[in-house]
Design an enzyme around this catalytic site. Structure first.
Site, PDB file in Angstrom:
ATOM      1  N   THR A 171       0.857  -1.190   0.000  1.00 20.52           N
ATOM      2  CA  THR A 171       0.000   0.000   0.000  1.00 20.52           C
ATOM      3  C   THR A 171       0.896   1.243   0.000  1.00 20.52           C
ATOM      4  OG1 THR A 171      -0.255  -0.234   2.404  1.00 20.52           O
ATOM      5  CG2 THR A 171      -2.034  -1.079   1.017  1.00 20.52           C
ATOM      6  N   LYS A 198       4.134  -7.012   3.683  1.00 21.06           N
ATOM      7  CA  LYS A 198       3.884  -5.599   3.469  1.00 21.06           C
ATOM      8  C   LYS A 198       3.673  -4.939   4.819  1.00 21.06           C
ATOM      9  CE  LYS A 198       0.525  -3.414   3.365  1.00 21.06           C
ATOM     10  NZ  LYS A 198      -0.169  -2.453   4.316  1.00 21.06           N
ATOM     11  N   THR A 209      -0.734  -2.834  10.653  1.00 24.88           N
ATOM     12  CA  THR A 209      -1.178  -3.072   9.270  1.00 24.88           C
ATOM     13  C   THR A 209      -0.071  -3.734   8.478  1.00 24.88           C
ATOM     14  OG1 THR A 209      -2.525  -1.125   9.383  1.00 24.88           O
ATOM     15  CG2 THR A 209      -2.253  -2.054   7.236  1.00 24.88           C
ATOM     16  N   GLU A 292       6.280   4.836   7.376  1.00 25.42           N
ATOM     17  CA  GLU A 292       5.789   5.978   6.596  1.00 25.42           C
ATOM     18  C   GLU A 292       6.553   7.253   6.949  1.00 25.42           C
ATOM     19  OE1 GLU A 292       1.240   4.503   5.725  1.00 25.42           O
ATOM     20  OE2 GLU A 292       1.629   5.717   7.502  1.00 25.42           O
ATOM     21  N   ASN A 414      -0.302  10.523   6.204  1.00 22.94           N
ATOM     22  CA  ASN A 414      -1.505  10.060   6.893  1.00 22.94           C
ATOM     23  C   ASN A 414      -2.585  11.124   6.991  1.00 22.94           C
ATOM     24  OD1 ASN A 414      -1.217   7.169   7.995  1.00 22.94           O
ATOM     25  ND2 ASN A 414       0.785   8.092   8.283  1.00 22.94           N
ATOM     26  N   THR A 419      -8.271  10.035   1.162  1.00 20.01           N
ATOM     27  CA  THR A 419      -8.702  10.818   0.004  1.00 20.01           C
ATOM     28  C   THR A 419      -7.596  11.033  -1.005  1.00 20.01           C
ATOM     29  OG1 THR A 419      -8.229  12.828   1.259  1.00 20.01           O
ATOM     30  CG2 THR A 419     -10.488  12.013   1.295  1.00 20.01           C
TER      31      THR A 419
END
Length: 419
Positions: A171, A198, A209, A292, A414, A419
């Protein structure tokens, strides 16, 4: 990674390196165009299987299905999609997970109960089921073509196909996470271990996640696999944190099809267990390294703790501290934040005995600050991989956890993920 002192060696092939396993990834346009987003992993014979799952009480629909399908300890295939978590969407989510298993089962000519299902992506959004199912049909066709080529001894495309499966489960990941090992056995022959994973954000102990899929051509019972996997996860995926969030979709699955013809025992079995542990740790480190927005990997080691659980609590607490992570990003040798994070971890220890190190530089002794070279500390903190260690002088147990720094980019990623 240095495998020179290991009983096994690093090889090519990823998740499809073990004999009798095949994997493909396809572009189904679930969320983005031109992104691989459906992966299919297949064993050409029945495999023993085991799984470990998130401890979040809010769980995604495919996770419940996979738990049901794994009750008998058997599986032939794993189907995975990225771009949508298939979580928190009610009955539609259950139907979607079931449809994914049924379509894969139909095209692979196996019972749907032998198909395990996983998803990752945005929570609370209905899956574009037509695109997903079409992707599974395309993936099944490609995979069966690889099976035929494998039977004919033509597996030249297998590595690339397996790599595309690794791409398909990503992702916000910026790096592919895949490994394959080969272990020569004392009885003759070799066994292989392959894996993809992942994970980048929403990562915290008790899994976050992240998805992990592991294959081997060794023969082990599902009960043995479950024990080996649980112990490996406790030392790896449950010792990594990026942001303190544990997700709804996390799972690690391990399949063993016995295609090598080798049943493990004695030293071979011990080496296999260590090999699984090593692979899971490497994947966990890659997840932390790929956090991230991260610019640095943080490794925290705790030694001479009274209990293993105390060592784990402290290591995880330090890795999860926003203040420690921010200091790492700012390259600030603020060791007080490290000791403070140990103090609220819930572990029992005497703070007046603790020594703290950045790399090989002692920055605190006996719980008190000492004179140290700020220039050397700065040099250590400028590295892409920073090691922090604490000696509690309180026992014989130790543990290691992994995390990353906290950067401005994490908020950027994040703040607009949905969106």
């Amino acid at each position: 990674m240095d495998d020179t002192k290991k009983a096994w060696k690093l090889i090519n092939g990823g998740i499809a390196a073990p004999k009798g396993f095949y994997a493909v990834g396809v572009q189904a346009e679930i969320k983005y165009k031109d992104k691989f987003d459906v992966a299919l992993i297949f064993s050409d014979v029945q495999a023993q299987a085991a799984g470990v799952y998130t401890r979040n009480i809010v769980k995604a629909h495919p996770l419940y299905l996979t738990q049901r399908h794994l009750k008998n300890g058997l599986a032939r295939a794993i189907v995975v999609n990225s771009g949508n978590a298939n979580a928190c969407v009610g009955e539609f989510g259950d139907q979607t997970a079931q449809a994914m298993a049924e379509v894969a089962g139909t095209f692979l000519a196996i019972p749907p109960e032998d198909v395990l299902v996983a998803s990752t992506g945005v929570i609370g959004v209905k899956m574009p089921i037509d695109r997903v199912l079409n992707g599974i049909r395309v993936a099944s066709s490609l995979l069966l073509n690889h099976v035929v080529k494998g039977i004919r001894g033509q597996k030249e495309e297998a590595d690339q196909a397996a790599h595309q499966a690794a791409l398909a489960i990503m992702t916000t990941d910026t790096m592919v996470k895949e490994y394959a090992y080969e272990l020569p056995c004392s009885q003759g022959g070799v066994i292989r271990l392959g894996a993809i994973a992942k994970g980048s954000g929403m990562i915290h102990p008790n899994m976050g996640t992240m998805l992990g899929f592991i294959t081997t051509d060794a023969f082990l019972s599902s009960e043995e696999l479950q024990q080996i996997l649980r112990e490996a996860v406790d030392e790896s995926f449950n010792m990594v944190t990026v942001d303190g969030d544990t997700s709804t979709n996390d799972m690690v699955l391990l399949m063993a099809n016995g295609a090598s013809g080798i049943t493990l025992n004695g030293a071979d079995r011990a080496n296999f267990v260590q090999m699984v542990n090593s692979m899971c740790i490497e994947l966990a480190k890659d997840i932390a390294r790929d956090g991230e927005g991260a610019s640095k990997l943080m490794e925290v080691s705790v030694s001479e703790a009274k209990t293993k659980e105390d060592a784990r609590k402290i290591a995880r607490s330090i890795c999860g501290s926003s203040l420690v992570k921010a200091a790492l990003f700012g390259e600030d040798a603020n060791w007080g934040r490290i000791l403070t994070a140990a103090g609220y971890s819930g572990a029992g220890f005497d703070p007046n005995k603790v020594d703290v190190y950045l790399g090989d530089l002692m920055v605190a002794q006996g719980g008190k600050g000492i004179d140290f070279s700020e220039d050397k500390a700065k040099t250590i903190l400028e590295l892409k991989e920073v090691k922090i260690s604490l000696n509690l002088h309180d026992g014989k147990e130790k543990a290691t956890a992994w995390g990353c720094d906290l950067t401005h980019e994490y908020v950027t990623i994040n703040g607009s993920y949905r969106t």
